[in-house]
Design a protein around this motif. Structure first.
Motif, PDB file in Angstrom:
ATOM      1  N   ALA A   3       0.834  -1.084   0.009  1.00 36.42           N
ATOM      2  CA  ALA A   3      -0.095  -0.029   0.034  1.00 36.42           C
ATOM      3  C   ALA A   3       0.738   1.131   0.054  1.00 36.42           C
ATOM      4  O   ALA A   3       1.922   1.134   0.509  1.00 36.42           O
ATOM      5  N   THR A   5       0.867   5.430   0.944  1.00 38.57           N
ATOM      6  CA  THR A   5       0.199   6.555   1.505  1.00 38.57           C
ATOM      7  C   THR A   5       0.030   7.625   0.613  1.00 38.57           C
ATOM      8  O   THR A   5       1.012   7.767  -0.346  1.00 38.57           O
ATOM      9  N   ASP A  75       2.667  -7.167   2.982  1.00 35.63           N
ATOM     10  CA  ASP A  75       1.961  -6.697   3.969  1.00 35.63           C
ATOM     11  C   ASP A  75       2.395  -5.403   4.722  1.00 35.63           C
ATOM     12  O   ASP A  75       2.307  -5.101   5.805  1.00 35.63           O
ATOM     13  N   LYS A  76       3.116  -4.481   3.538  1.00 38.82           N
ATOM     14  CA  LYS A  76       3.723  -3.535   4.038  1.00 38.82           C
ATOM     15  C   LYS A  76       2.987  -1.947   3.472  1.00 38.82           C
ATOM     16  O   LYS A  76       2.488  -2.038   2.233  1.00 38.82           O
ATOM     17  N   VAL A  77       3.280  -0.993   4.009  1.00 44.52           N
ATOM     18  CA  VAL A  77       2.819   0.471   3.664  1.00 44.52           C
ATOM     19  C   VAL A  77       4.065   0.965   3.337  1.00 44.52           C
ATOM     20  O   VAL A  77       4.955   1.390   4.262  1.00 44.52           O
ATOM     21  N   ASP A  79       5.519   4.684   3.241  1.00 43.55           N
ATOM     22  CA  ASP A  79       5.233   6.147   3.738  1.00 43.55           C
ATOM     23  C   ASP A  79       6.362   6.914   3.514  1.00 43.55           C
ATOM     24  O   ASP A  79       7.681   6.463   3.175  1.00 43.55           O
ATOM     25  N   GLU A  93       6.241   0.272   6.660  1.00 38.38           N
ATOM     26  CA  GLU A  93       5.677  -0.098   8.143  1.00 38.38           C
ATOM     27  C   GLU A  93       4.666  -1.235   7.846  1.00 38.38           C
ATOM     28  O   GLU A  93       4.277  -1.459   6.808  1.00 38.38           O
ATOM     29  N   GLN A  95       1.360  -2.896   7.707  1.00 37.08           N
ATOM     30  CA  GLN A  95      -0.255  -2.720   7.651  1.00 37.08           C
ATOM     31  C   GLN A  95      -0.717  -3.012   8.686  1.00 37.08           C
ATOM     32  O   GLN A  95      -0.638  -4.226   9.228  1.00 37.08           O
ATOM     33  N   GLN A  96      -1.736  -2.251   9.222  1.00 35.25           N
ATOM     34  CA  GLN A  96      -2.500  -2.340  10.295  1.00 35.25           C
ATOM     35  C   GLN A  96      -3.761  -3.247   9.964  1.00 35.25           C
ATOM     36  O   GLN A  96      -4.285  -2.917   9.010  1.00 35.25           O
TER      37      GLN A  96
END
Length: 100
Positions: A3, A5, A75-77, A79, A93, A95-96
């Motif tokens: 993902a 941001t 499974d990371k973001v 940013d 980071e 992912q939540q």
């Protein structure tokens, strides 16, 4: 899937705006891996390489992920963080999980 941001998308757009093509983006590639950790390379490229996953942010910024790096970034973001001098650095980071 990775993902991105809004802040990271804006930084990618700023980096790639000087490229001659509108298809440019930020590319992750796997340099080496051991067990569950990986050393990744990050570069601005004019286009994805064959087999790359392409993640397109809402603003149109592209992130290209090679097959080897994809498993580590799934499974990371992506940013950005700014240091005290205002310089921007990309950061990954976890992912939540979605809230119930």
């Amino acid at each position: 899937m990775l993902a991105v941001t809004d802040a990271a998308a804006q930084a990618i757009e700023a980096l790639t705006s000087s490229e001659a093509t509108t298809d440019g983006g930020l590319r992750f590639s796997l340099q080496s891996s051991q067990d569950s950790s990986a050393q990744l390379a990050l570069a601005v490229t004019p286009r994805p390489e064959e087999g790359d996953q392409v993640v397109t942010a809402d603003n149109g910024a592209h992130v290209f992920v090679d097959q080897g790096a994809a498993q580590f970034l799934d499974d990371k973001v992506l940013d950005v963080q700014r240091n005290a001098d205002g310089e921007v650095a990309f950061a990954l980071e976890a992912q939540q999980p979605p809230r119930a």
